[in-house]
Design an enzyme around this catalytic site. Structure first.
Site: not given
Ligand SMILES: *[C@@H]1O[C@H](CO)[C@@H](O)[C@H](O)[C@H]1NC(C)=O
Ligand SMILES: *[C@@H]1O[C@H](CO)[C@@H](O)[C@H](O)[C@H]1NC(C)=O
Ligand SMILES: *[C@@H]1O[C@H](CO)[C@@H](O)[C@H](O)[C@H]1NC(C)=O
Ligand SMILES: *[C@@H]1O[C@H](CO)[C@@H](O)[C@H](O)[C@H]1NC(C)=O
Ligand SMILES: *[C@@H]1O[C@H](CO)[C@@H](O)[C@H](O)[C@H]1NC(C)=O
Ligand SMILES: *[C@@H]1O[C@H](CO)[C@@H](O)[C@H](O)[C@H]1NC(C)=O
Ligand SMILES: *[C@@H]1O[C@H](CO)[C@@H](O)[C@H](O)[C@H]1NC(C)=O
Length: 425
Positions: A200, A347, A379
Site C-alpha cells: 500500500s 481492494d 485492502h
C-alpha cells in the site's frame, strides 16, 4: 505562510565531518552526542542536515549512530540497530535528506542479503516516521526478515516534511537509503543481494524507486521487489476513499504531495473554507496525527467538502501538475528487477483494474512479473494474507534461488484464494 517550516535549513546546524564508522564505538557522529532515550524527530538534533550537505552526492552518509533506547529488544533476532541520515533529492530535484534505520540480525548470516522494507506509515507528521514509531509499534515484518538472517533497512522515505504520497521524493529517498546502507560498513558483504518490499503506502516508494533506479542509481543492482496493495494512481485513491473509512488518505496524500511544492501547498490551504464544519483548522489538525488517529477522526468524510471549489480544487494547474508528476506510476521508468505483485480483487482503496493495467504495461516493457490476484478479502486483509507469500518469494530473490524456482520469463497472472483473514465481503 502556510508552509511547514523548511527542515532543510533548520536552526540547528551541527558542525560535522564524516569518518568511516568503527563498529565498536557508540556514537559515530563526530562532535555531536544525542539523548540515550529516543526523541521524536522534531525534537532530536540528529534529524537535521549538517552544513554543506547539499554538495555531497546522493546516498552520502551525513550522520550515523547506534539507535538510542531499546530498539533491539523491541524486535526479535536483532543484534543491533543504527540510524543513518543521508543525502537525497526532493520532488523538485533539489538536495534533501532523510533517515533510515538499519537492523542487523543476531542469527548467523553472511551479510549477503539486504531487505529494504518500506513501511506504510501514511502520516503527514514526521514524528510518526518508523525510525521513531517502531519503538512503541514495531512491525512484525522486520522481525520476519531478521529471522531469515537478512539485514533490514527501514527508511523514513517521506523525508523530514512527511511528504506522504510524493512519488519522486520517495523514489529518491528509498534508493539513497540503500546507497547509504551499502556505504555504512556495518557487516554487509560486497556482493550483497538487495530486495525491496512494501504494501500500500509502502508499495509507493518501493515501485517508484524501481522506476527511477536506472537513471538515478545505475550502479545499484536490485534483485527483486514484492509490491502489495499497489496504488498505481494515487489520484484515483483520493476519489475512491471519499465517504469511506479510508477518507483520511485523501487529505494526507494531498497535503503530503504538496509539501514538496510550497507555493502549491499555500494555494491549496488558502482555498480551504474558514468556517463551517469542514474548515481549514479542522483539516490541518491532520498535520499532528498518526495514520491511526487520522483514520478515526476523518472516517466517512469527503475531502472536497473543505473547499468551495469542491473537487475542482485538483484542476487548478498549480495543484494538478504536482499530482501528475508524483502520483501516477509507469511514467518515469521501467522496473528492471523481477516483481511479485499481490492484490485483493476486492481492494476498495486502490482498484484491482489499476494494478491489472500496471502489470500489463510493464509486461509489455519486458519486466518479469508474478502477479497474484486474491479472490478473498479487501485492502487491509491482503496486508496479512499476502505476508507469507511475499516473504517466501523474497527469500528466493535474496538467497539466489529465484531463477531456478521461478524460471518463467515474462509475466504470470493468476487468481489465488488465500484466506487467512477475510473482512467478510
Ligand atoms: C521500549 O521502550 C518503549 C518506550 O520508549 C516502551 O514503550 C516499550 O515497552 C519498550 N519495549 C521493550 C520491549 O522494552
Ligand atoms: C528468530 O529466528 C529463529 C530462526 O529463524 C526463529 O525460529 C525464531 O522464531 C525467531 N524469533 C523471533 C522472536 O521471531
Ligand atoms: C550488478 O550486476 C552486474 C551484472 O550481474 C555486474 O556486472 C555489476 O558489477 C553489478 N554491480 C554492482 C555494483 O554490484
Ligand atoms: C489517475 O486518476 C485520476 C483520477 O481518477 C484520473 O483523472 C487520471 O486520468 C488518472 N491518470 C492516469 C494516467 O491514468
Ligand atoms: C472548524 O471545524 C471544527 C471541527 O473540525 C469545529 O470544531 C470548529 O467550530 C469549526 N470552526 C468554525 C469557525 O466554524
Ligand atoms: C503540528 O505540526 C506542525 C507541522 O507539522 C508543527 O509545526 C507544530 O509544531 C505541531 N503542533 C503540535 C501541537 O505538535
Ligand atoms: C481471475 O478472475 C477474474 C475475475 O475477477 C476473471 O475474469 C479472470 O479470467 C481470472 N483469471 C484467471 C487467470 O483465471
Amino acid at each position: 505562510m502556510f508552509s511547514k517550516p523548511n527542515a532543510l535549513i533548520g536552526a540547528l546546524l551541527v558542525a560535522f565531518s564524516y569518518a568511516l564508522p568503527s563498529p565498536n564505538s557508540h556514537v559515530y557522529d563526530n562532535g555531536a552526542s544525542y539523548s540515550s532515550t529516543p526523541l521524536p524527530p522534531s525534537q532530536d538534533p540528529f534529524y537535521t542536515a549538517p552544513t554543506g550537505f547539499e554538495f555531497k552526492p546522493p546516498g552520502t552518509i551525513l550522520r550515523l549512530r547506534r539507535a538510542p533506547g531499546n530498539l533491539t529488544s523491541v524486535f526479535g533476532n536483532c543484534s543491533s540497530a543504527y540510524n543513518i541520515l543521508y543525502r537525497t533529492t526532493d520532488s523538485q530535484y533539489k538536495p534533501a535528506w532523510a533517515v533510515t534505520t538499519l537492523y542487523i540480525p543476531s542469527i548467523p548470516n553472511n551479510g549477503d542479503a539486504l531487505l529494504s522494507y518500506q513501511f506504510p506509515y501514511n502520516s503527514v507528521d514526521a514524528d510518526f516516521s518508523p525510525s521513531y514509531s517502531f519503538y512503541t509499534e514495531p512491525s512484525p515484518d522486520v522481525t520476519a526478515g531478521l529471522s531469515r538472517g537478512w539485514f533490514v533497512s527501514v527508511p523514513d522515505y517521506e523525508g523530514p516534511l512527511a511528504s506522504d504520497g510524493a512519488g519522486i521524493l520517495e523514489a529518491h529517498s528509498t534508493i539513497d537509503s540503500i546507497r547509504a546502507v551499502l556505504f555504512s560498513n556495518l557487516g554487509l558483504s560486497s556482493d550483497v543481494r538487495i530486495a525491496l518490499w512494501g504494501y500500500s503506502g509502502g508499495a509507493i516508494p518501493s515501485e517508484w524507486a524501481l522506476e527511477f533506479q536506472e537513471q538515478y542509481a545505475p550502479e545499484l543492482n536490485i534483485s527483486g521487489a514484492a509490491l502489495g496493495g499497489l496504488p498505481p494512481n494515487v489520484t484515483d485513491v483520493i476519489f475512491n476513499v471519499i465517504g469511506t473509512i479510508w477518507a483520511s488518505h485523501a487529505m494526507s496524500a494531498s497535503l503530503g504531495v504538496l509539501t514538496q511544492y510550497p507555493a502549491a501547498y499555500d494555494f491549496f490551504v488558502s482555498k480551504m473554507k474558514t468556517e463551517g464544519p469542514y474548515n481549514r483548522t479542522g483539516f490541518l489538525t491532520i498535520n499532528n496525527m498518526s495514520f491511526a488517529e487520522a483514520h478515526v477522526v476523518f472516517a466517512g468524510q469527503n475531502m472536497f467538502d473543505y473547499f468551495d471549489d469542491g473537487s475542482e480544487i485538483l484542476q487548478f494547474p498549480i495543484i494538478k501538475t504536482p499530482f501528475q508528476e508524483n502520483s501516477v506510476m509507469t511514467y518515469h521508468g521501467v522496473p528492471r528487477a523481477p516483481l511479485f505483485v499481490y492484490k485483493a480483487i476486492h481492494d476498495e482503496v486502490t482498484l484491482v483494474g489499476d494494478t491489472d493495467a500496471f502489470v500489463a504495461r510493464n509486461c509489455l516493457m519486458g519486466t518479469n512479473i508474478l502477479y497474484q490476484r486474491n479472490t478473498v478479502g479487501e485492502h487491509l486483509d491482503e496486508f496479512t494474507n499476502g505476508d507469507g507469500r511475499a516473504l517466501d518469494w523474497l527469500e528466493t530473490v535474496l538467497d539466489g534461488s529465484y531463477a531456478e524456482k521461478y524460471s518463467t520469463e515474462g509475466c504470470t497472472v493468476m487468481n489465488v484464494t488465500v484466506n487467512i483473514v477475510d473482512s467478510g465481503t
